[in-house]
Design a protein around this motif. Structure first.
Motif, PDB file in Angstrom:
ATOM      1  N   THR A 247       0.876  -1.180   0.000  1.00  0.00           N
ATOM      2  CA  THR A 247       0.000   0.000   0.000  1.00  0.00           C
ATOM      3  C   THR A 247       0.910   1.225   0.000  1.00  0.00           C
ATOM      4  O   THR A 247       1.826   1.319   0.813  1.00  0.00           O
ATOM      5  N   ARG A 248       0.663   2.140  -0.925  1.00  0.00           N
ATOM      6  CA  ARG A 248       1.576   3.288  -1.073  1.00  0.00           C
ATOM      7  C   ARG A 248       0.826   4.595  -0.823  1.00  0.00           C
ATOM      8  O   ARG A 248      -0.222   4.819  -1.405  1.00  0.00           O
ATOM      9  N   ARG A 249       1.387   5.429   0.060  1.00  0.00           N
ATOM     10  CA  ARG A 249       0.746   6.706   0.358  1.00  0.00           C
ATOM     11  C   ARG A 249       1.733   7.861   0.223  1.00  0.00           C
ATOM     12  O   ARG A 249       2.512   8.109   1.152  1.00  0.00           O
ATOM     13  N   PRO A 250       1.722   8.538  -0.924  1.00  0.00           N
ATOM     14  CA  PRO A 250       2.583   9.718  -1.072  1.00  0.00           C
ATOM     15  C   PRO A 250       2.018  10.882  -0.254  1.00  0.00           C
ATOM     16  O   PRO A 250       0.798  11.057  -0.184  1.00  0.00           O
ATOM     17  N   ILE A 251       2.881  11.646   0.390  1.00  0.00           N
ATOM     18  CA  ILE A 251       2.453  12.771   1.219  1.00  0.00           C
ATOM     19  C   ILE A 251       3.277  14.001   0.824  1.00  0.00           C
ATOM     20  O   ILE A 251       4.497  14.032   1.013  1.00  0.00           O
ATOM     21  N   ALA A 252       2.582  14.996   0.298  1.00  0.00           N
ATOM     22  CA  ALA A 252       3.269  16.214  -0.136  1.00  0.00           C
ATOM     23  C   ALA A 252       3.381  17.167   1.043  1.00  0.00           C
ATOM     24  O   ALA A 252       2.387  17.750   1.480  1.00  0.00           O
ATOM     25  N   VAL A 253       4.584  17.308   1.570  1.00  0.00           N
ATOM     26  CA  VAL A 253       4.785  18.232   2.690  1.00  0.00           C
ATOM     27  C   VAL A 253       6.271  18.595   2.714  1.00  0.00           C
ATOM     28  O   VAL A 253       7.126  17.786   2.299  1.00  0.00           O
ATOM     29  N   ASP A 254       6.553  19.800   3.169  1.00  0.00           N
ATOM     30  CA  ASP A 254       7.949  20.210   3.311  1.00  0.00           C
ATOM     31  C   ASP A 254       8.460  19.698   4.651  1.00  0.00           C
ATOM     32  O   ASP A 254       7.813  19.897   5.682  1.00  0.00           O
ATOM     33  N   LEU A 255       9.602  19.028   4.633  1.00  0.00           N
ATOM     34  CA  LEU A 255      10.127  18.411   5.863  1.00  0.00           C
ATOM     35  C   LEU A 255      10.653  19.447   6.854  1.00  0.00           C
ATOM     36  O   LEU A 255      11.069  19.083   7.946  1.00  0.00           O
ATOM     37  N   ARG A 256      10.624  20.708   6.478  1.00  0.00           N
ATOM     38  CA  ARG A 256      10.954  21.747   7.459  1.00  0.00           C
ATOM     39  C   ARG A 256       9.697  22.183   8.205  1.00  0.00           C
ATOM     40  O   ARG A 256       9.763  22.937   9.158  1.00  0.00           O
ATOM     41  N   ASP A 257       8.525  21.708   7.736  1.00  0.00           N
ATOM     42  CA  ASP A 257       7.247  22.062   8.378  1.00  0.00           C
ATOM     43  C   ASP A 257       6.765  20.910   9.267  1.00  0.00           C
ATOM     44  O   ASP A 257       7.496  19.971   9.517  1.00  0.00           O
ATOM     45  N   ASP A 258       5.480  20.963   9.667  1.00  0.00           N
ATOM     46  CA  ASP A 258       4.933  19.950  10.578  1.00  0.00           C
ATOM     47  C   ASP A 258       4.527  18.697   9.796  1.00  0.00           C
ATOM     48  O   ASP A 258       3.352  18.445   9.535  1.00  0.00           O
ATOM     49  N   TRP A 259       5.532  17.889   9.452  1.00  0.00           N
ATOM     50  CA  TRP A 259       5.252  16.728   8.610  1.00  0.00           C
ATOM     51  C   TRP A 259       4.667  15.570   9.425  1.00  0.00           C
ATOM     52  O   TRP A 259       3.992  14.699   8.876  1.00  0.00           O
ATOM     53  N   ALA A 260       4.902  15.575  10.750  1.00  0.00           N
ATOM     54  CA  ALA A 260       4.350  14.485  11.575  1.00  0.00           C
ATOM     55  C   ALA A 260       2.830  14.492  11.501  1.00  0.00           C
ATOM     56  O   ALA A 260       2.181  13.443  11.372  1.00  0.00           O
ATOM     57  N   HIS A 261       2.272  15.683  11.561  1.00  0.00           N
ATOM     58  CA  HIS A 261       0.817  15.824  11.503  1.00  0.00           C
ATOM     59  C   HIS A 261       0.295  15.249  10.171  1.00  0.00           C
ATOM     60  O   HIS A 261      -0.676  14.492  10.138  1.00  0.00           O
ATOM     61  N   ALA A 262       0.988  15.618   9.089  1.00  0.00           N
ATOM     62  CA  ALA A 262       0.580  15.129   7.756  1.00  0.00           C
ATOM     63  C   ALA A 262       0.653  13.597   7.704  1.00  0.00           C
ATOM     64  O   ALA A 262      -0.249  12.936   7.165  1.00  0.00           O
TER      65      ALA A 262
END
Ligand code: SAM
Length: 293
Positions: free
Chosen positions: A141-156
């Motif tokens: 199962t693959r889930r791409p997550i678009a987020v900047d790793l300098r931001d709150d990526w844990a929440h994403a």
């Protein structure tokens, strides 16, 4: 929107081209049949080599020969490491700065495993476009997550179903070199925080700033000249945090390797040279169960 054709996004294409070339070597360390499609699809890389016979100067080419083989070796070592973690009980894999990593498609995963791919929107959109064109089917199962790793990526990550209660295999391959120290500290803290017992983490660092002689050396010069990528200018220049010490303080067991250790083990890959752009690279394998890997 930062994409795959500019800045640090372009390094994802560079690594993909190296993997494509590696795939077609008679003594390949790793195989990635998707890689050449990324390289051929992006305008900026459409004329880069994707096979050994297309490389000017062959293995003597500092970019596609020596640095390319470095990426091939890294791919192989991390293919093996992630597969091992998954078969030892990791239920989730998180690719931090996933770029054009196609491990969700090309490795054999145990049933039920979820692969999260974190990168910036432009990079993930490009990747999806190429994979859709190939009708590629993931092996997990693959889930791409678009987020900047300098931001709150844990929440994403949590909002996409990541479960901090089960073991995870984390990968930061070719990433921390580009992140400011504060973002690296936060990333390591977050990984620790979200890691159940039995989780593993691989990350790659450069030990401190490189000398002017190294920055003027053949790998960086060839990368600038052949594909217009100035790697030292993309690397973060601030003093690096002690992520290994930090993880050990939190009960992780960490082993530190040079890439040359693995080149010797596999009988292929780069060995040390004077003023070497690879000499300050370290590959860290961390394990939250307290057993050395
Ligand atoms: N891990 C992949 C591999 O080894 O093939 C990609 C490595 S590439 C050298 C670095 C990747 O990190 C790029 O895809 C880039 O977009 C991503 N990256 C760098 N800084 C990032 C950030 N702040 N947030 C999210 N992704 C980032």
């Amino acid at each position: 929107m930062p994409g795959v054709e500019d800045g640090v996004g372009l390094t994802a294409l560079m690594v993909a081209a190296a993997r494509a070339i590696e795939t077609h070597r008679p003594d390949a360390l790793a195989g990635d049949t998707y890689a050449e499609h990324f390289v051929r699809t992006a305008r900026v890389s459409a004329t880069w080599p994707v096979r050994p016979e297309e490389v000017t100067g062959g293995d003597a080419n500092p970019l596609w020969g020596r640095l390319g083989r470095y990426f091939g070796l890294r791919t192989r070592v991390l293919d093996d490491s992630l597969t091992r973690s998954a078969h030892a009980g990791a239920r989730q894999v998180v690719l931090l700065g996933a770029g054009l990593d196609t491990r969700a498609f090309r490795l054999g995963w145990p049933p039920g495993l979820v692969v999260y791919e974190i990168d910036r929107d432009g990079v993930l959109k490009f990747k999806q476009h190429v994979l859709d064109g190939l009708a590629a089917v993931p092996a997990a199962t693959r889930r791409p997550i678009a987020v900047d790793l300098r931001d709150d990526w844990a929440h994403a990550l949590l909002s996409r179903g990541f479960d901090p209660a089960v073991p995870t295999a984390w990968l930061a391959e070719g990433l921390l070199l580009y992140l400011p120290p504060a973002a690296e500290r936060r990333l390591i803290d977050t990984v620790d925080h979200l890691s159940a017992e039995g989780s593993t983490l691989f990350f790659e660092v450069k030990l401190g700033p490189e000398s002017p002689e190294v920055r003027a050396g053949p790998i960086y010069a060839a990368t600038r000249r052949q594909i217009g990528v100035d790697l030292p200018a993309l690397f973060d220049r601030e003093p690096r945090p002690d992520s290994v010490g930090h993880l050990r303080d939190r009960g992780w067991s960490v082993t530190v390797h040079t890439p040359f250790d693995f080149a010797r083990r596999h009988g292929r890959g780069p060995l040390p040279e004077p003023n070497d752009a690879l000499s300050s690279n370290r590959w860290m394998f961390a394990d939250k169960s307290g057993t050395s890997l």
